[in-house]
Design a protein around this motif. Sequence first.
Motif, mmCIF file in Angstrom:
data_model
loop_
_atom_site.group_PDB
_atom_site.id
_atom_site.type_symbol
_atom_site.label_atom_id
_atom_site.label_comp_id
_atom_site.label_asym_id
_atom_site.label_seq_id
_atom_site.Cartn_x
_atom_site.Cartn_y
_atom_site.Cartn_z
ATOM 1 N N ARG A 1 12.701 15.799 -17.866
ATOM 2 C CA ARG A 1 11.212 15.649 -16.980
ATOM 3 C C ARG A 1 10.878 16.437 -16.070
ATOM 4 O O ARG A 1 11.941 17.138 -15.437
ATOM 5 C CB ARG A 1 11.405 14.674 -16.450
ATOM 6 C CG ARG A 1 12.342 13.573 -15.795
ATOM 7 C CD ARG A 1 13.718 13.815 -15.688
ATOM 8 N NE ARG A 1 14.014 13.639 -17.122
ATOM 9 C CZ ARG A 1 14.996 12.011 -17.472
ATOM 10 N NH1 ARG A 1 15.166 11.446 -16.241
ATOM 11 N NH2 ARG A 1 15.608 12.086 -18.421
ATOM 12 N N LYS A 2 9.513 16.505 -16.063
ATOM 13 C CA LYS A 2 8.860 17.450 -15.027
ATOM 14 C C LYS A 2 8.211 16.493 -13.821
ATOM 15 O O LYS A 2 7.435 16.123 -14.897
ATOM 16 C CB LYS A 2 8.505 18.686 -15.043
ATOM 17 C CG LYS A 2 7.848 19.506 -13.486
ATOM 18 C CD LYS A 2 7.540 20.556 -14.025
ATOM 19 C CE LYS A 2 6.517 21.540 -12.630
ATOM 20 N NZ LYS A 2 5.968 22.840 -12.767
ATOM 21 N N LEU A 3 7.941 15.818 -13.096
ATOM 22 C CA LEU A 3 7.362 14.705 -12.344
ATOM 23 C C LEU A 3 6.004 15.419 -11.089
ATOM 24 O O LEU A 3 6.839 16.285 -10.443
ATOM 25 C CB LEU A 3 7.478 13.756 -11.736
ATOM 26 C CG LEU A 3 8.694 12.836 -12.878
ATOM 27 C CD1 LEU A 3 9.930 12.027 -11.689
ATOM 28 C CD2 LEU A 3 7.167 11.719 -13.442
ATOM 29 N N ALA A 4 4.737 14.820 -11.499
ATOM 30 C CA ALA A 4 4.230 15.744 -10.249
ATOM 31 C C ALA A 4 2.519 14.023 -9.833
ATOM 32 O O ALA A 4 2.260 14.349 -10.558
ATOM 33 C CB ALA A 4 3.211 16.867 -10.601
ATOM 34 N N ALA A 5 3.183 14.375 -8.610
ATOM 35 C CA ALA A 5 1.664 13.194 -8.278
ATOM 36 C C ALA A 5 0.661 13.450 -8.745
ATOM 37 O O ALA A 5 0.074 15.000 -8.190
ATOM 38 C CB ALA A 5 2.416 12.590 -6.666
ATOM 39 N N GLY A 6 -0.742 12.355 -7.938
ATOM 40 C CA GLY A 6 -1.617 13.033 -8.675
ATOM 41 C C GLY A 6 -2.166 12.919 -6.671
ATOM 42 O O GLY A 6 -1.608 13.237 -5.965
ATOM 43 N N ALA A 7 -3.489 12.862 -6.785
ATOM 44 C CA ALA A 7 -4.022 13.324 -5.936
ATOM 45 C C ALA A 7 -4.398 12.213 -5.010
ATOM 46 O O ALA A 7 -4.446 12.124 -3.520
ATOM 47 C CB ALA A 7 -5.867 13.344 -6.290
ATOM 48 N N HIS A 8 -3.378 10.981 -4.857
ATOM 49 C CA HIS A 8 -3.468 9.778 -4.541
ATOM 50 C C HIS A 8 -2.282 9.431 -4.209
ATOM 51 O O HIS A 8 -2.142 8.383 -3.867
ATOM 52 C CB HIS A 8 -4.269 8.043 -4.303
ATOM 53 C CG HIS A 8 -6.225 9.019 -4.787
ATOM 54 N ND1 HIS A 8 -6.646 9.227 -3.357
ATOM 55 C CD2 HIS A 8 -6.444 9.028 -5.727
ATOM 56 C CE1 HIS A 8 -7.757 9.459 -4.065
ATOM 57 N NE2 HIS A 8 -8.085 9.431 -5.260
ATOM 58 N N LEU B 1 3.962 2.348 -10.182
ATOM 59 C CA LEU B 1 3.723 0.611 -9.336
ATOM 60 C C LEU B 1 2.768 1.264 -8.974
ATOM 61 O O LEU B 1 1.258 0.191 -9.048
ATOM 62 C CB LEU B 1 4.477 0.662 -8.725
ATOM 63 C CG LEU B 1 5.780 0.751 -9.278
ATOM 64 C CD1 LEU B 1 7.195 0.227 -7.500
ATOM 65 C CD2 LEU B 1 6.263 -0.406 -10.043
ATOM 66 N N SER B 2 1.964 2.494 -8.743
ATOM 67 C CA SER B 2 0.627 2.467 -7.872
ATOM 68 C C SER B 2 0.139 4.037 -7.685
ATOM 69 O O SER B 2 1.393 5.136 -7.667
ATOM 70 C CB SER B 2 0.475 2.246 -7.034
ATOM 71 O OG SER B 2 1.390 2.313 -6.131
ATOM 72 N N GLY B 3 -0.719 4.708 -8.543
ATOM 73 C CA GLY B 3 -0.908 5.698 -8.187
ATOM 74 C C GLY B 3 -0.537 6.382 -9.590
ATOM 75 O O GLY B 3 -1.582 5.745 -10.317
ATOM 76 N N THR B 4 -1.168 7.589 -9.203
ATOM 77 C CA THR B 4 -1.776 8.621 -10.709
ATOM 78 C C THR B 4 -0.353 9.709 -10.620
ATOM 79 O O THR B 4 0.029 10.395 -9.494
ATOM 80 C CB THR B 4 -3.122 9.041 -11.063
ATOM 81 O OG1 THR B 4 -2.998 9.972 -9.618
ATOM 82 C CG2 THR B 4 -3.177 7.433 -11.217
ATOM 83 N N ASP C 1 0.948 -1.525 0.359
ATOM 84 C CA ASP C 1 -0.086 -0.058 -0.254
ATOM 85 C C ASP C 1 0.992 1.210 0.312
ATOM 86 O O ASP C 1 1.033 1.404 1.173
ATOM 87 C CB ASP C 1 -0.903 -0.039 1.395
ATOM 88 C CG ASP C 1 -1.765 1.129 1.789
ATOM 89 O OD1 ASP C 1 -2.165 2.048 0.511
ATOM 90 O OD2 ASP C 1 -2.146 1.298 2.572
ATOM 91 N N HIS C 2 1.345 2.328 -1.258
ATOM 92 C CA HIS C 2 2.021 2.948 -1.285
ATOM 93 C C HIS C 2 1.515 4.168 -0.584
ATOM 94 O O HIS C 2 2.007 4.877 -0.009
ATOM 95 C CB HIS C 2 2.076 3.229 -2.665
ATOM 96 C CG HIS C 2 1.230 4.096 -3.415
ATOM 97 N ND1 HIS C 2 0.162 4.128 -3.879
ATOM 98 C CD2 HIS C 2 1.400 5.535 -3.554
ATOM 99 C CE1 HIS C 2 -0.673 4.404 -4.411
ATOM 100 N NE2 HIS C 2 0.379 6.525 -3.937
ATOM 101 N N THR C 3 0.277 4.466 -0.437
ATOM 102 C CA THR C 3 -0.078 6.013 0.370
ATOM 103 C C THR C 3 0.447 5.463 2.330
ATOM 104 O O THR C 3 0.358 6.270 3.151
ATOM 105 C CB THR C 3 -2.024 5.600 0.809
ATOM 106 O OG1 THR C 3 -2.177 4.055 1.091
ATOM 107 C CG2 THR C 3 -2.525 5.805 -0.798
ATOM 108 N N ALA C 4 0.516 3.994 2.079
ATOM 109 C CA ALA C 4 1.180 4.182 4.155
ATOM 110 C C ALA C 4 2.565 4.106 4.363
ATOM 111 O O ALA C 4 2.982 4.177 5.154
ATOM 112 C CB ALA C 4 1.092 2.892 4.311
ATOM 113 N N LEU D 1 5.478 9.427 -4.069
ATOM 114 C CA LEU D 1 5.655 10.104 -3.783
ATOM 115 C C LEU D 1 4.060 10.878 -3.515
ATOM 116 O O LEU D 1 3.375 10.264 -3.648
ATOM 117 C CB LEU D 1 6.178 11.604 -5.559
ATOM 118 C CG LEU D 1 7.219 11.401 -5.679
ATOM 119 C CD1 LEU D 1 6.727 12.061 -7.560
ATOM 120 C CD2 LEU D 1 7.824 11.837 -5.256
ATOM 121 N N ALA D 2 4.399 11.653 -1.701
ATOM 122 C CA ALA D 2 2.477 12.122 -2.157
ATOM 123 C C ALA D 2 1.855 12.858 -2.673
ATOM 124 O O ALA D 2 2.427 13.340 -3.678
ATOM 125 C CB ALA D 2 3.271 13.297 -0.256
ATOM 126 N N ALA D 3 0.783 12.580 -2.543
ATOM 127 C CA ALA D 3 -0.615 13.260 -3.145
ATOM 128 C C ALA D 3 0.023 15.139 -3.848
ATOM 129 O O ALA D 3 0.120 15.627 -2.540
ATOM 130 C CB ALA D 3 -2.022 13.685 -2.411
#
Length: 114
Positions: A83-90, A54-57, A7-10, A33-35
């Motif tokens: 490159r520039k990366l941005a994590a999504g809402a989750h 792997l997970s998330g958006t 669970d990447h959110t943990a 990366l955090a939301a």
Amino acid sequence: MQHVLADHTALAPGVSWRLAEPGRQLDANVLNLAAGHIIETHAEPDLDVLVVVLSGTGCVETDGATLTLTAGELLWLPRGSTRKLAAGAHGLAYLTVHRRRPGLQIRSGPPSFG
């Protein structure tokens, strides 16, 4: 073998796993990366980088294009590309793989004239 993303959110933001075996020819990292977190525009001048989501958006901006990232996406970033990366809402968790960098070496500088 390790299960690094049940669970990447943990997981805490940052590197959650790193390939560290001695004598390896590759470097690999799992980053979490955090939301809403953004990794600002940068370039890798020397190495091609393979990214597996792997997970998330999230999204990546690279050389004038913006691509949406979702679990299962595979992205090749050739050396020299920006490159520039941005994590999504989750949040976003992804694996990076590239050739291992040679160790730092101390070399003598150019001759001084004086």
